[in-house]
Design an enzyme around this catalytic site. Sequence first.
Site, PDB file in Angstrom:
ATOM      1  N   THR A  29       0.814  -1.210   0.000  1.00 46.13           N
ATOM      2  CA  THR A  29       0.000   0.000   0.000  1.00 46.13           C
ATOM      3  C   THR A  29       0.851   1.266   0.000  1.00 46.13           C
ATOM      4  O   THR A  29       1.994   1.243   0.461  1.00 46.13           O
ATOM      5  CB  THR A  29      -0.893  -0.011   1.257  1.00 46.13           C
ATOM      6  OG1 THR A  29      -1.551   1.240   1.379  1.00 46.13           O
ATOM      7  CG2 THR A  29      -0.090  -0.257   2.532  1.00 46.13           C
ATOM      8  N   ASP A  30       0.239   2.366  -0.453  1.00 49.89           N
ATOM      9  CA  ASP A  30       0.941   3.657  -0.393  1.00 49.89           C
ATOM     10  C   ASP A  30       1.049   4.175   1.041  1.00 49.89           C
ATOM     11  O   ASP A  30       1.843   5.064   1.337  1.00 49.89           O
ATOM     12  CB  ASP A  30       0.240   4.703  -1.286  1.00 49.89           C
ATOM     13  CG  ASP A  30      -1.222   4.965  -0.936  1.00 49.89           C
ATOM     14  OD1 ASP A  30      -1.742   4.341   0.002  1.00 49.89           O
ATOM     15  OD2 ASP A  30      -1.847   5.807  -1.630  1.00 49.89           O
ATOM     16  N   GLU A  31       0.239   3.587   1.961  1.00 47.97           N
ATOM     17  CA  GLU A  31       0.209   4.109   3.335  1.00 47.97           C
ATOM     18  C   GLU A  31       1.540   3.916   4.057  1.00 47.97           C
ATOM     19  O   GLU A  31       1.792   4.568   5.073  1.00 47.97           O
ATOM     20  CB  GLU A  31      -0.910   3.449   4.141  1.00 47.97           C
ATOM     21  CG  GLU A  31      -2.266   3.676   3.513  1.00 47.97           C
ATOM     22  CD  GLU A  31      -3.432   3.582   4.486  1.00 47.97           C
ATOM     23  OE1 GLU A  31      -3.205   3.480   5.699  1.00 47.97           O
ATOM     24  OE2 GLU A  31      -4.576   3.624   4.008  1.00 47.97           O
ATOM     25  N   LYS A  40       1.962  -3.416   7.407  1.00 47.78           N
ATOM     26  CA  LYS A  40       2.262  -3.606   5.975  1.00 47.78           C
ATOM     27  C   LYS A  40       3.733  -3.260   5.706  1.00 47.78           C
ATOM     28  O   LYS A  40       4.421  -3.942   4.942  1.00 47.78           O
ATOM     29  CB  LYS A  40       1.342  -2.746   5.099  1.00 47.78           C
ATOM     30  CG  LYS A  40      -0.109  -3.187   5.073  1.00 47.78           C
ATOM     31  CD  LYS A  40      -0.332  -4.577   4.475  1.00 47.78           C
ATOM     32  CE  LYS A  40      -0.091  -4.632   2.989  1.00 47.78           C
ATOM     33  NZ  LYS A  40      -0.473  -5.968   2.437  1.00 47.78           N
TER      34      LYS A  40
HETATM   35  P1  NAD Z   1      -9.810  -7.257   2.111  1.00 49.24           P
HETATM   36  O1  NAD Z   1      -9.798  -6.985   3.584  1.00 49.24           O
HETATM   37  O2  NAD Z   1     -11.021  -6.960   1.319  1.00 49.24           O
HETATM   38  O3  NAD Z   1      -9.468  -8.810   1.859  1.00 49.24           O
HETATM   39  C1  NAD Z   1      -8.461  -9.479   2.561  1.00 49.24           C
HETATM   40  C2  NAD Z   1      -8.636 -10.984   2.282  1.00 49.24           C
HETATM   41  O4  NAD Z   1      -7.570 -11.679   2.956  1.00 49.24           O
HETATM   42  C3  NAD Z   1      -9.949 -11.560   2.820  1.00 49.24           C
HETATM   43  O5  NAD Z   1     -10.525 -12.412   1.861  1.00 49.24           O
HETATM   44  C4  NAD Z   1      -9.529 -12.354   4.055  1.00 49.24           C
HETATM   45  O6  NAD Z   1     -10.374 -13.438   4.340  1.00 49.24           O
HETATM   46  C5  NAD Z   1      -8.120 -12.796   3.663  1.00 49.24           C
HETATM   47  N1  NAD Z   1      -7.253 -13.076   4.808  1.00 49.24           N
HETATM   48  C6  NAD Z   1      -7.092 -12.316   5.921  1.00 49.24           C
HETATM   49  N2  NAD Z   1      -6.230 -12.904   6.763  1.00 49.24           N
HETATM   50  C7  NAD Z   1      -5.822 -14.052   6.156  1.00 49.24           C
HETATM   51  C8  NAD Z   1      -4.907 -15.078   6.513  1.00 49.24           C
HETATM   52  N3  NAD Z   1      -4.254 -15.052   7.664  1.00 49.24           N
HETATM   53  N4  NAD Z   1      -4.716 -16.098   5.641  1.00 49.24           N
HETATM   54  C9  NAD Z   1      -5.404 -16.149   4.468  1.00 49.24           C
HETATM   55  N5  NAD Z   1      -6.276 -15.210   4.096  1.00 49.24           N
HETATM   56  C10 NAD Z   1      -6.486 -14.168   4.918  1.00 49.24           C
HETATM   57  O7  NAD Z   1      -8.535  -6.509   1.563  1.00 49.24           O
HETATM   58  P2  NAD Z   1      -8.332  -5.778   0.143  1.00 49.24           P
HETATM   59  O8  NAD Z   1      -8.829  -4.400   0.235  1.00 49.24           O
HETATM   60  O9  NAD Z   1      -8.781  -6.667  -0.929  1.00 49.24           O
HETATM   61  O10 NAD Z   1      -6.729  -5.697   0.117  1.00 49.24           O
HETATM   62  C11 NAD Z   1      -5.963  -6.773  -0.394  1.00 49.24           C
HETATM   63  C12 NAD Z   1      -4.486  -6.440  -0.258  1.00 49.24           C
HETATM   64  O11 NAD Z   1      -4.206  -5.234  -0.968  1.00 49.24           O
HETATM   65  C13 NAD Z   1      -4.048  -6.187   1.185  1.00 49.24           C
HETATM   66  O12 NAD Z   1      -2.759  -6.729   1.339  1.00 49.24           O
HETATM   67  C14 NAD Z   1      -4.006  -4.681   1.316  1.00 49.24           C
HETATM   68  O13 NAD Z   1      -3.054  -4.266   2.262  1.00 49.24           O
HETATM   69  C15 NAD Z   1      -3.594  -4.280  -0.092  1.00 49.24           C
HETATM   70  N6  NAD Z   1      -4.051  -2.954  -0.556  1.00 49.24           N
HETATM   71  C16 NAD Z   1      -5.379  -2.610  -0.455  1.00 49.24           C
HETATM   72  C17 NAD Z   1      -5.793  -1.379  -0.968  1.00 49.24           C
HETATM   73  C18 NAD Z   1      -7.246  -0.960  -0.932  1.00 49.24           C
HETATM   74  O14 NAD Z   1      -7.551   0.184  -1.293  1.00 49.24           O
HETATM   75  N7  NAD Z   1      -8.179  -1.810  -0.524  1.00 49.24           N
HETATM   76  C19 NAD Z   1      -4.858  -0.517  -1.555  1.00 49.24           C
HETATM   77  C20 NAD Z   1      -3.506  -0.902  -1.614  1.00 49.24           C
HETATM   78  C21 NAD Z   1      -3.124  -2.138  -1.122  1.00 49.24           C
HETATM   79  O1  DAU Z   2      -4.181   3.970   0.506  1.00 44.24           O
HETATM   80  C1  DAU Z   2      -4.416   2.602   0.372  1.00 44.24           C
HETATM   81  C2  DAU Z   2      -5.265   2.116   1.523  1.00 44.24           C
HETATM   82  O2  DAU Z   2      -6.598   2.558   1.274  1.00 44.24           O
HETATM   83  C3  DAU Z   2      -5.236   0.595   1.710  1.00 44.24           C
HETATM   84  O3  DAU Z   2      -3.935   0.198   2.032  1.00 44.24           O
HETATM   85  C4  DAU Z   2      -6.224   0.170   2.805  1.00 44.24           C
HETATM   86  O4  DAU Z   2      -6.256  -1.240   2.893  1.00 44.24           O
HETATM   87  C5  DAU Z   2      -7.596   0.695   2.441  1.00 44.24           C
HETATM   88  O5  DAU Z   2      -8.513   0.382   3.473  1.00 44.24           O
HETATM   89  C6  DAU Z   2      -7.564   2.207   2.231  1.00 44.24           C
HETATM   90  O6  DAU Z   2      -7.304   2.894   3.476  1.00 44.24           O
HETATM   91  P1  DAU Z   2      -8.051   4.248   3.852  1.00 44.24           P
HETATM   92  O7  DAU Z   2      -7.978   4.436   5.309  1.00 44.24           O
HETATM   93  O8  DAU Z   2      -7.582   5.369   2.992  1.00 44.24           O
HETATM   94  O9  DAU Z   2      -9.558   3.855   3.350  1.00 44.24           O
HETATM   95  P2  DAU Z   2     -10.976   4.118   4.002  1.00 44.24           P
HETATM   96  O10 DAU Z   2     -11.987   3.782   2.945  1.00 44.24           O
HETATM   97  O11 DAU Z   2     -11.115   3.496   5.341  1.00 44.24           O
HETATM   98  O12 DAU Z   2     -11.001   5.696   4.196  1.00 44.24           O
HETATM   99  C7  DAU Z   2     -10.793   6.575   3.090  1.00 44.24           C
HETATM  100  C8  DAU Z   2     -10.779   7.992   3.652  1.00 44.24           C
HETATM  101  O13 DAU Z   2     -12.121   8.326   4.077  1.00 44.24           O
HETATM  102  C9  DAU Z   2      -9.906   8.163   4.881  1.00 44.24           C
HETATM  103  O14 DAU Z   2      -9.307   9.447   4.824  1.00 44.24           O
HETATM  104  C10 DAU Z   2     -10.886   8.067   6.056  1.00 44.24           C
HETATM  105  C11 DAU Z   2     -12.160   8.634   5.465  1.00 44.24           C
HETATM  106  N1  DAU Z   2     -13.422   8.064   6.000  1.00 44.24           N
HETATM  107  C12 DAU Z   2     -13.562   6.715   6.037  1.00 44.24           C
HETATM  108  C13 DAU Z   2     -14.731   6.134   6.482  1.00 44.24           C
HETATM  109  C14 DAU Z   2     -14.880   4.634   6.553  1.00 44.24           C
HETATM  110  C15 DAU Z   2     -14.470   8.911   6.352  1.00 44.24           C
HETATM  111  O15 DAU Z   2     -14.340  10.156   6.274  1.00 44.24           O
HETATM  112  N2  DAU Z   2     -15.641   8.341   6.784  1.00 44.24           N
HETATM  113  C16 DAU Z   2     -15.811   6.986   6.907  1.00 44.24           C
HETATM  114  O16 DAU Z   2     -16.895   6.542   7.368  1.00 44.24           O
END
Ligand code: NAD
Ligand code: DAU
Length: 358
Positions: A135-137, A165
């Site tokens: 992730t970019d975080e 991460k």
């Molecule tokens: P998500 O939470 O929707 O899905 C995570 C999946 O991993 C689920 O299906 C869960 O059951 C599985 N899981 C959790 N723990 C596990 C374990 N111990 N063994 C096997 N499976 C397990 O997450 P996502 O949003 O799809 O993110 C996927 C990946 O991408 C993560 O590594 C996250 O850090 C990264 N990522 C997410 C975002 C985003 O915006 N969602 C952005 C950048 C990177």
């Molecule tokens: O940047 C990549 C990341 O993006 C991933 O690594 C994470 O897995 C993914 O969950 C996401 O993280 P964020 O914290 O940015 O996503 P989230 O959707 O939780 O929140 C997006 C922004 O909106 C953040 O600044 C918090 C804000 N927010 C979130 C929720 C759930 C609100 O203002 N209200 C809300 O109810």
Amino acid sequence: MNNKIIVTGGAGFIGANFVLDWIDNCDATVINLDKLTYAGNLENLASLEGNPSHIFVHGDIGDRKLVQQLLVEHRPRAVVNFAAESHVDRSIHGPEDFIQTNVVGTFHLLEEVRAYWNGLDDQERSDFRFLHVSTDEVYGSLGKDDPAFKETNRYEPNSPYSASKAASDHLVRAYHHTYGLPVLTTNCSNNYGPYHFPEKLIPLVIHNALAGKPLPIYGDGQQIRDWLYVKDHCAAIRRVLEAGEVGETYNVGGWNEKPNIEVVQTLCDILDELSPRDDGKSYREQMIFVTDRPGHDRRYAIDATRLERELGWKPAETFETGIRKTVQWYLDHQDWVQHVTSGEYRSWVATNYAERTK
Ligand code: NAD
Ligand code: DAU
């Protein structure tokens, strides 16, 4: 070794989109290892039922015996690691699962992959890839005028999620540097699109709007995120797997920086058009400001120049096209949302937002 790949976390949001995308685009079997936590949902993969190209295995990336067995049985040419605890707010309430899966789980997975890789012949060893999805975080928070994150930026994670991460990214890097494991890491910005669990901003707002509930905006709503349509992320991972330089990292982003408040307003405006409220008022009326997230990062921005220049990847969607498709998808899949929101998710929402609106 053959053309199979192992995907971990393939029942989650991005993982499921990736599995569907992979099976559409590549003639190769996916072994999908997922623990099915609250975020894992086999309904995301319902269209693959009976498809021999998808083998689902219910299990934990930290289960060394199971991982070893899968590697020996299937002899994959790559492992793509999506499995993680992914929600920042949950990591603030309870970091332990994040350390367990994201750090310890990744470590166990790496150990088994290293043992498998060591047992391959020279050609197979040079063809194999371990791709870690990050992730970019991990880069921390940017000021208003700071340049976007490059691959060379220092790691400065601020939440238990991003710290976990970052730790896994460092382990992956070390396994290349020390043992020569052919790894690739991608650091992506915020994804959105189909099958996004409605604890995250975009699906939560769509769901709450249609349910007549408040649309909670943390703090002043001026935090900036870069948004990427999930299918563009999947295409980037495919490309990095195919042509990325071993040991390198690639930033993936959509060049779509938006303040949260603007994202919420855009969602309200699209919903006003596609599914207007019965009383004729705008969904914007449901927006409320709530207590901010502790340690809330102010701005993320990704410089994806390297991936574009070296590997020729470009996002196909703009925010405007991707967000409209996403809203339409949720409108067309209300049964999916209903099934998802009937589980543990409900009690999470009650805890999180009760505290914020106190
Ligand atoms: P998500 O939470 O929707 O899905 C995570 C999946 O991993 C689920 O299906 C869960 O059951 C599985 N899981 C959790 N723990 C596990 C374990 N111990 N063994 C096997 N499976 C397990 O997450 P996502 O949003 O799809 O993110 C996927 C990946 O991408 C993560 O590594 C996250 O850090 C990264 N990522 C997410 C975002 C985003 O915006 N969602 C952005 C950048 C990177
Ligand atoms: O940047 C990549 C990341 O993006 C991933 O690594 C994470 O897995 C993914 O969950 C996401 O993280 P964020 O914290 O940015 O996503 P989230 O959707 O939780 O929140 C997006 C922004 O909106 C953040 O600044 C918090 C804000 N927010 C979130 C929720 C759930 C609100 O203002 N209200 C809300 O109810």
